[in-house]
Design a protein around this motif. Structure first.
Motif, PDB file in Angstrom:
ATOM      1  N   TYR A  90       1.041  -1.104  -0.061  1.00  0.00           N
ATOM      2  CA  TYR A  90       0.217  -0.116   0.033  1.00  0.00           C
ATOM      3  C   TYR A  90       0.956   1.243   0.033  1.00  0.00           C
ATOM      4  O   TYR A  90       1.777   1.287   0.707  1.00  0.00           O
ATOM      5  CB  TYR A  90      -1.123   0.019   1.346  1.00  0.00           C
ATOM      6  CG  TYR A  90      -1.801   1.308   1.255  1.00  0.00           C
ATOM      7  CD1 TYR A  90      -3.011   1.020   0.626  1.00  0.00           C
ATOM      8  CD2 TYR A  90      -1.450   2.619   1.580  1.00  0.00           C
ATOM      9  CE1 TYR A  90      -4.060   2.087   0.496  1.00  0.00           C
ATOM     10  CE2 TYR A  90      -2.239   3.612   1.591  1.00  0.00           C
ATOM     11  CZ  TYR A  90      -3.648   3.148   1.128  1.00  0.00           C
ATOM     12  OH  TYR A  90      -4.415   4.385   1.122  1.00  0.00           O
ATOM     13  N   SER A  91       0.821   1.921  -0.846  1.00  0.00           N
ATOM     14  CA  SER A  91       1.501   3.232  -1.006  1.00  0.00           C
ATOM     15  C   SER A  91       0.583   4.475  -1.359  1.00  0.00           C
ATOM     16  O   SER A  91      -0.515   4.592  -1.793  1.00  0.00           O
ATOM     17  CB  SER A  91       2.101   3.120  -2.243  1.00  0.00           C
ATOM     18  OG  SER A  91       3.210   4.349  -2.256  1.00  0.00           O
ATOM     19  N   THR A  92       1.087   5.630  -0.647  1.00  0.00           N
ATOM     20  CA  THR A  92       0.367   6.960  -0.675  1.00  0.00           C
ATOM     21  C   THR A  92       0.866   7.633  -2.040  1.00  0.00           C
ATOM     22  O   THR A  92       0.400   8.645  -2.171  1.00  0.00           O
ATOM     23  CB  THR A  92       0.538   7.775   0.366  1.00  0.00           C
ATOM     24  OG1 THR A  92       1.834   8.181   0.919  1.00  0.00           O
ATOM     25  CG2 THR A  92      -0.198   7.065   1.571  1.00  0.00           C
ATOM     26  N   SER A  93       1.753   7.149  -2.820  1.00  0.00           N
ATOM     27  CA  SER A  93       2.559   7.799  -3.770  1.00  0.00           C
ATOM     28  C   SER A  93       2.770   6.798  -5.060  1.00  0.00           C
ATOM     29  O   SER A  93       3.258   5.652  -5.022  1.00  0.00           O
ATOM     30  CB  SER A  93       3.747   8.395  -3.485  1.00  0.00           C
ATOM     31  OG  SER A  93       4.539   8.932  -4.639  1.00  0.00           O
ATOM     32  N   SER A  96       6.419   5.818  -5.807  1.00  0.00           N
ATOM     33  CA  SER A  96       7.262   4.925  -4.966  1.00  0.00           C
ATOM     34  C   SER A  96       7.219   3.552  -5.830  1.00  0.00           C
ATOM     35  O   SER A  96       6.380   3.214  -6.715  1.00  0.00           O
ATOM     36  CB  SER A  96       6.434   4.391  -3.625  1.00  0.00           C
ATOM     37  OG  SER A  96       6.526   5.534  -2.778  1.00  0.00           O
ATOM     38  N   TYR A  97       8.363   2.687  -5.643  1.00  0.00           N
ATOM     39  CA  TYR A  97       8.485   1.495  -6.428  1.00  0.00           C
ATOM     40  C   TYR A  97       9.421   0.435  -5.950  1.00  0.00           C
ATOM     41  O   TYR A  97      10.022   0.530  -4.927  1.00  0.00           O
ATOM     42  CB  TYR A  97       8.925   1.877  -7.716  1.00  0.00           C
ATOM     43  CG  TYR A  97      10.254   2.662  -7.920  1.00  0.00           C
ATOM     44  CD1 TYR A  97      11.453   2.027  -7.959  1.00  0.00           C
ATOM     45  CD2 TYR A  97      10.360   4.053  -7.905  1.00  0.00           C
ATOM     46  CE1 TYR A  97      12.752   2.653  -7.824  1.00  0.00           C
ATOM     47  CE2 TYR A  97      11.600   4.730  -7.526  1.00  0.00           C
ATOM     48  CZ  TYR A  97      12.700   3.956  -7.836  1.00  0.00           C
ATOM     49  OH  TYR A  97      13.928   4.651  -7.929  1.00  0.00           O
ATOM     50  N   LEU A  98       9.011  -0.805  -6.471  1.00  0.00           N
ATOM     51  CA  LEU A  98       9.894  -1.984  -6.187  1.00  0.00           C
ATOM     52  C   LEU A  98      10.864  -1.904  -7.656  1.00  0.00           C
ATOM     53  O   LEU A  98      10.220  -2.164  -8.576  1.00  0.00           O
ATOM     54  CB  LEU A  98       9.183  -3.303  -6.077  1.00  0.00           C
ATOM     55  CG  LEU A  98       9.907  -4.508  -6.100  1.00  0.00           C
ATOM     56  CD1 LEU A  98      10.925  -4.735  -4.942  1.00  0.00           C
ATOM     57  CD2 LEU A  98       9.041  -5.601  -6.014  1.00  0.00           C
ATOM     58  N   VAL A 130      12.081   1.796  -3.200  1.00  0.00           N
ATOM     59  CA  VAL A 130      12.116   3.548  -2.929  1.00  0.00           C
ATOM     60  C   VAL A 130      10.597   3.887  -2.605  1.00  0.00           C
ATOM     61  O   VAL A 130       9.769   3.701  -3.426  1.00  0.00           O
ATOM     62  CB  VAL A 130      12.558   4.025  -4.195  1.00  0.00           C
ATOM     63  CG1 VAL A 130      12.607   5.378  -3.871  1.00  0.00           C
ATOM     64  CG2 VAL A 130      14.066   3.476  -4.518  1.00  0.00           C
ATOM     65  N   ALA A 131      10.650   4.536  -1.403  1.00  0.00           N
ATOM     66  CA  ALA A 131       9.258   5.283  -0.993  1.00  0.00           C
ATOM     67  C   ALA A 131       9.243   6.788  -1.166  1.00  0.00           C
ATOM     68  O   ALA A 131      10.084   7.446  -0.614  1.00  0.00           O
ATOM     69  CB  ALA A 131       9.079   4.652   0.292  1.00  0.00           C
TER      70      ALA A 131
END
Length: 156
Positions: A90-93, A96-98, A130-131
């Motif tokens: 779950y990400s708010t952006s 962000s990525y793997l 990277v978040a």
């Protein structure tokens, strides 16, 4: 497993989370590791949900982590794992990525997603996280691909 309940617990308590430092920078907090104080109550609530999934599906939670904006996890492999994985994020952006080698798998914004991977000595696949916003990752693993597929089919 109620993923949104876990998200709400983490996000409503993020000011109480003691961040782990990596190379002098606060980057992440492992949600399923022993701790004391206020965070131990939060961890216990999360672990109740995780333990239920582990018992029902016969899988192991290999990672439960909260990354604050600007956080992440540096390049590494899981070559010693030899496991199939269901990686819930779950990400708010959506920035962000793997990243697995050269392939960046961008997060969707404000929605839970699930990715599958297989790590082994034969398939070490260097990767990092990277978040750019708040990000939660919960990874369940098993040497049995069917157990991971069953989990993903039931919890999407």
């Amino acid at each position: 497993m109620n993923l949104n309940e876990i998200k709400d617990i983490i996000f409503s308590n993020r000011n109480n989370l003691k961040m782990l430092e990596f190379k002098g920078k606060e980057e992440s907090i492992y949600l399923n590791r022993p701790t004391t104080g206020k965070f131990s109550e939060i961890r216990d609530l999360i672990n109740e949900e995780i333990s239920l999934v582990e018992a029902i599906y016969k899988v192991q939670c290999m990672l439960a982590v909260y990354y604050p904006p600007g956080g992440g996890l540096g390049w590494h492999t899981n070559a010693d794992a030899d496991m199939y994985n269901a990686i819930y994020t779950y990400s708010t952006s959506n920035k962000s990525y793997l990243q697995i080698m050269e392939n960046k798998i961008m997060d969707s914004e404000d929605v839970w997603t699930v990715k599958t991977t297989y790590w082994s000595k034969e398939n070490p696949s260097p990767h990092r996280v990277v978040a750019k916003g708040d990000r939660i990752t919960i990874t369940f693993s098993s040497p049995d691909k069917y157990k991971i597929e069953e989990l993903i089919n039931d919890i999407k």
